[in-house]
Scaffold this active site. Structure first.
Site, PDB file in Angstrom:
ATOM      1  N   ASP A  20      -2.511   9.249   6.384  1.00  0.00           N
ATOM      2  CA  ASP A  20      -2.559   7.792   6.178  1.00  0.00           C
ATOM      3  C   ASP A  20      -3.326   7.126   7.318  1.00  0.00           C
ATOM      4  O   ASP A  20      -3.402   7.658   8.428  1.00  0.00           O
ATOM      5  CB  ASP A  20      -1.134   7.212   6.157  1.00  0.00           C
ATOM      6  CG  ASP A  20      -0.406   7.481   4.847  1.00  0.00           C
ATOM      7  OD1 ASP A  20      -1.005   8.049   3.918  1.00  0.00           O
ATOM      8  OD2 ASP A  20       0.782   7.118   4.761  1.00  0.00           O
ATOM      9  N   ARG A  46      -8.652   8.118   0.218  1.00  0.00           N
ATOM     10  CA  ARG A  46      -7.889   7.069  -0.470  1.00  0.00           C
ATOM     11  C   ARG A  46      -8.486   5.741   0.002  1.00  0.00           C
ATOM     12  O   ARG A  46      -8.580   5.505   1.210  1.00  0.00           O
ATOM     13  CB  ARG A  46      -6.409   7.121  -0.098  1.00  0.00           C
ATOM     14  CG  ARG A  46      -5.618   5.925  -0.639  1.00  0.00           C
ATOM     15  CD  ARG A  46      -4.241   5.784   0.005  1.00  0.00           C
ATOM     16  NE  ARG A  46      -3.384   6.904  -0.285  1.00  0.00           N
ATOM     17  CZ  ARG A  46      -2.415   7.314   0.545  1.00  0.00           C
ATOM     18  NH1 ARG A  46      -2.215   6.713   1.694  1.00  0.00           N
ATOM     19  NH2 ARG A  46      -1.656   8.331   0.228  1.00  0.00           N
TER      20      ARG A  46
HETATM   21  C1  FAD Z   1      -0.900   4.669  -2.754  1.00  0.00           C
HETATM   22  C2  FAD Z   1      -1.134   3.681  -1.669  1.00  0.00           C
HETATM   23  C3  FAD Z   1      -1.253   4.131  -0.365  1.00  0.00           C
HETATM   24  C4  FAD Z   1      -1.524   3.222   0.674  1.00  0.00           C
HETATM   25  N1  FAD Z   1      -1.763   3.702   1.935  1.00  0.00           N
HETATM   26  C5  FAD Z   1      -2.125   2.834   2.901  1.00  0.00           C
HETATM   27  C6  FAD Z   1      -2.533   3.296   4.183  1.00  0.00           C
HETATM   28  O1  FAD Z   1      -2.582   4.497   4.474  1.00  0.00           O
HETATM   29  N2  FAD Z   1      -2.880   2.372   5.115  1.00  0.00           N
HETATM   30  C7  FAD Z   1      -2.866   1.025   4.852  1.00  0.00           C
HETATM   31  O2  FAD Z   1      -3.217   0.241   5.733  1.00  0.00           O
HETATM   32  N3  FAD Z   1      -2.473   0.571   3.650  1.00  0.00           N
HETATM   33  C8  FAD Z   1      -2.106   1.430   2.675  1.00  0.00           C
HETATM   34  N4  FAD Z   1      -1.742   0.947   1.441  1.00  0.00           N
HETATM   35  C9  FAD Z   1      -1.462  -0.490   1.262  1.00  0.00           C
HETATM   36  C10 FAD Z   1      -2.699  -1.257   0.849  1.00  0.00           C
HETATM   37  O3  FAD Z   1      -3.585  -1.319   1.930  1.00  0.00           O
HETATM   38  C11 FAD Z   1      -2.349  -2.697   0.415  1.00  0.00           C
HETATM   39  O4  FAD Z   1      -1.702  -3.351   1.461  1.00  0.00           O
HETATM   40  C12 FAD Z   1      -1.471  -2.765  -0.815  1.00  0.00           C
HETATM   41  O5  FAD Z   1      -1.831  -1.800  -1.765  1.00  0.00           O
HETATM   42  C13 FAD Z   1      -1.592  -4.136  -1.490  1.00  0.00           C
HETATM   43  O6  FAD Z   1      -2.933  -4.395  -1.858  1.00  0.00           O
HETATM   44  P1  FAD Z   1      -3.457  -4.463  -3.374  1.00  0.00           P
HETATM   45  O7  FAD Z   1      -4.832  -3.890  -3.394  1.00  0.00           O
HETATM   46  O8  FAD Z   1      -2.503  -3.856  -4.285  1.00  0.00           O
HETATM   47  O9  FAD Z   1      -3.671  -5.995  -3.636  1.00  0.00           O
HETATM   48  P2  FAD Z   1      -2.655  -7.228  -3.619  1.00  0.00           P
HETATM   49  O10 FAD Z   1      -3.507  -8.404  -3.851  1.00  0.00           O
HETATM   50  O11 FAD Z   1      -1.815  -7.215  -2.386  1.00  0.00           O
HETATM   51  O12 FAD Z   1      -1.717  -6.960  -4.846  1.00  0.00           O
HETATM   52  C14 FAD Z   1      -2.162  -7.121  -6.171  1.00  0.00           C
HETATM   53  C15 FAD Z   1      -0.940  -7.407  -7.030  1.00  0.00           C
HETATM   54  O13 FAD Z   1      -0.063  -6.274  -6.989  1.00  0.00           O
HETATM   55  C16 FAD Z   1       1.282  -6.715  -6.916  1.00  0.00           C
HETATM   56  N5  FAD Z   1       1.872  -6.261  -5.653  1.00  0.00           N
HETATM   57  C17 FAD Z   1       1.222  -5.855  -4.542  1.00  0.00           C
HETATM   58  N6  FAD Z   1       2.106  -5.456  -3.601  1.00  0.00           N
HETATM   59  C18 FAD Z   1       3.338  -5.624  -4.137  1.00  0.00           C
HETATM   60  C19 FAD Z   1       4.659  -5.393  -3.683  1.00  0.00           C
HETATM   61  N7  FAD Z   1       4.910  -4.879  -2.491  1.00  0.00           N
HETATM   62  N8  FAD Z   1       5.692  -5.667  -4.510  1.00  0.00           N
HETATM   63  C20 FAD Z   1       5.483  -6.152  -5.759  1.00  0.00           C
HETATM   64  N9  FAD Z   1       4.239  -6.394  -6.238  1.00  0.00           N
HETATM   65  C21 FAD Z   1       3.185  -6.137  -5.448  1.00  0.00           C
HETATM   66  C22 FAD Z   1       1.277  -8.214  -7.017  1.00  0.00           C
HETATM   67  O14 FAD Z   1       1.399  -8.554  -8.384  1.00  0.00           O
HETATM   68  C23 FAD Z   1      -0.097  -8.571  -6.517  1.00  0.00           C
HETATM   69  O15 FAD Z   1      -0.545  -9.788  -7.030  1.00  0.00           O
HETATM   70  C24 FAD Z   1      -1.559   1.837   0.387  1.00  0.00           C
HETATM   71  C25 FAD Z   1      -1.433   1.394  -0.921  1.00  0.00           C
HETATM   72  C26 FAD Z   1      -1.253   2.288  -1.948  1.00  0.00           C
HETATM   73  C27 FAD Z   1      -1.188   1.781  -3.343  1.00  0.00           C
END
Ligand code: FAD
Length: 301
Positions: free
Chosen positions: A123, A176
């Site tokens: 990660d 990723r």
């Molecule tokens: C498999 C995976 C691994 C990841 N690994 C890392 C990593 O190694 N390092 C790192 O910095 N980040 C990591 N992340 C987190 C990532 O960077 C984002 O912070 C996170 O995915 C939210 O961004 P989004 O693209 O979904 O967009 P957003 O705009 O945040 O979300 C889009 C929509 O998804 C829904 N949503 C998002 N989050 C939530 C929640 N917690 N609860 C309920 N609904 C929600 C909402 O409806 C929102 O409008 C990871 C995410 C995923 C999916």
């Protein structure tokens, strides 16, 4: 505003209240909870990446215990014939003790997993660890091709340069791609949603053009729709990429991606450290409080 207030009050709230926000995001306290969840998701056609909670750890004994627990996870994935891999974090594995110690621990784990033919995702944490994580990934990838991958965050200004470096160094990069969860200063990271989305799409286009294997890790419809367009543009087959989602987030989207035949990997964290982890996540990104309430009301893990 209200989300920020709730997130900042979390440490002072009863455990049961914190659990309301947190429980949908974690498999449970035990590794066995993550195995059960993986079996359940495998039966639905999804795969997982299992993460032991507990980063920013300064105790070498705890880092070694983390290595041992991950070995137990790897043994169990193999023995129980589960379709899952593991995600690990440098600061859980000793980066705050010393980088050498952390490198030894991560190398040991990647070798152990590689012998079992199980993939390890390293990660990406906050920016002090970006160079270290990329360098270690490229070193291990050169020594054990296909054994591991890392994460690139589209919020970072350096992202496209990092991806050019990675794809010109690794014979088959495995990345990723996500937005990035950590609060970073404006000279390091884009602060606007649109810039982060645009950088995500540029990064994905670059990765696909370099034939990297990408875990498209987002729940954002703009990015999912953009990814569909790029999958067509690059004429990619289903086995050449995967979508990745967090446990407890947008279960309807998960079902749709599976129904369309995409590989869908769910991030499945477990461990006793779920409360500090959840509180930290909520404080780092208070918008999640609103999303959690919305997610709770719409239901489903
Ligand atoms: C498999 C995976 C691994 C990841 N690994 C890392 C990593 O190694 N390092 C790192 O910095 N980040 C990591 N992340 C987190 C990532 O960077 C984002 O912070 C996170 O995915 C939210 O961004 P989004 O693209 O979904 O967009 P957003 O705009 O945040 O979300 C889009 C929509 O998804 C829904 N949503 C998002 N989050 C939530 C929640 N917690 N609860 C309920 N609904 C929600 C909402 O409806 C929102 O409008 C990871 C995410 C995923 C999916």
């Amino acid at each position: 505003m209200i989300n920020t207030v709730i997130a900042n009050m979390m440490p002072f709230m009863p455990k049961s209240f914190v659990r309301f926000f947190a429980k949908r995001y974690v498999a449970g306290g035990l590794a066995e909870d993550a195995f059960l969840l993986t079996r359940e998701l495998n039966d639905m056609g999804a795969v997982t990446t299992i993460d032991l909670l507990g980063e920013f750890n300064e105790d070498p004994a705890k880092a070694r215990a983390t290595v041992d627990m991950y070995k137990h996870v790897l043994d169990s994935i193999k023995e129980q014939n589960l379709d899952g891999n593991i995600s690990i974090k440098p600061t859980a594995l000793g980066a705050l003790v010393s980088m050498e110690f952390c490198t030894e621990n991560i190398t040991e784990l990647v070798k152990y997993a590689h012998e079992k033919n199980i993939f390890v995702r390293i990660d990406m944490e906050n920016n002090p660890y970006t160079d270290y994580t990329i360098d270690l990934y490229l070193k291990l990838d050169a020594e054990m091709p296909g054994s591991c991958g890392t994460v690139i965050q589209s919020c970072m200004r350096r992202t496209l340069d990092d991806l050019k470096h990675i794809t010109s160094t690794s014979s088959k990069a495995n990345i990723r791609l996500c937005k990035g969860i950590y609060k970073e200063p404006s000279d390091v990271a884009f602060q606007g949603r649109k810039e982060v989305q645009e950088n995500f799409m540029s990064a994905l286009d670059l990765l696909f053009s370099k034939k990297a294997y990408v875990g498209i890790a987002t729940h954002d419809d703009v990015l999912i729709n953009g990814a569909y367009d790029l999958l067509k543009k690059h004429n990619l087959k289903k086995e050449e990429y995967e979508f990745q989602m967090l446990l407890g987030v947008r279960s309807e989207l998960r079902k749709r991606l599976l129904a369309e035949g995409h590989t869908l990997r769910v991030y499945a964290p477990f461990g006793e450290d779920w409360i500090p982890y959840s509180i930290r996540r909520l404080q780092e990104n208070p918008a999640i409080v609103g999303s959690a309430i919305k997610g709770f009301l719409t239901g489903g893990r």
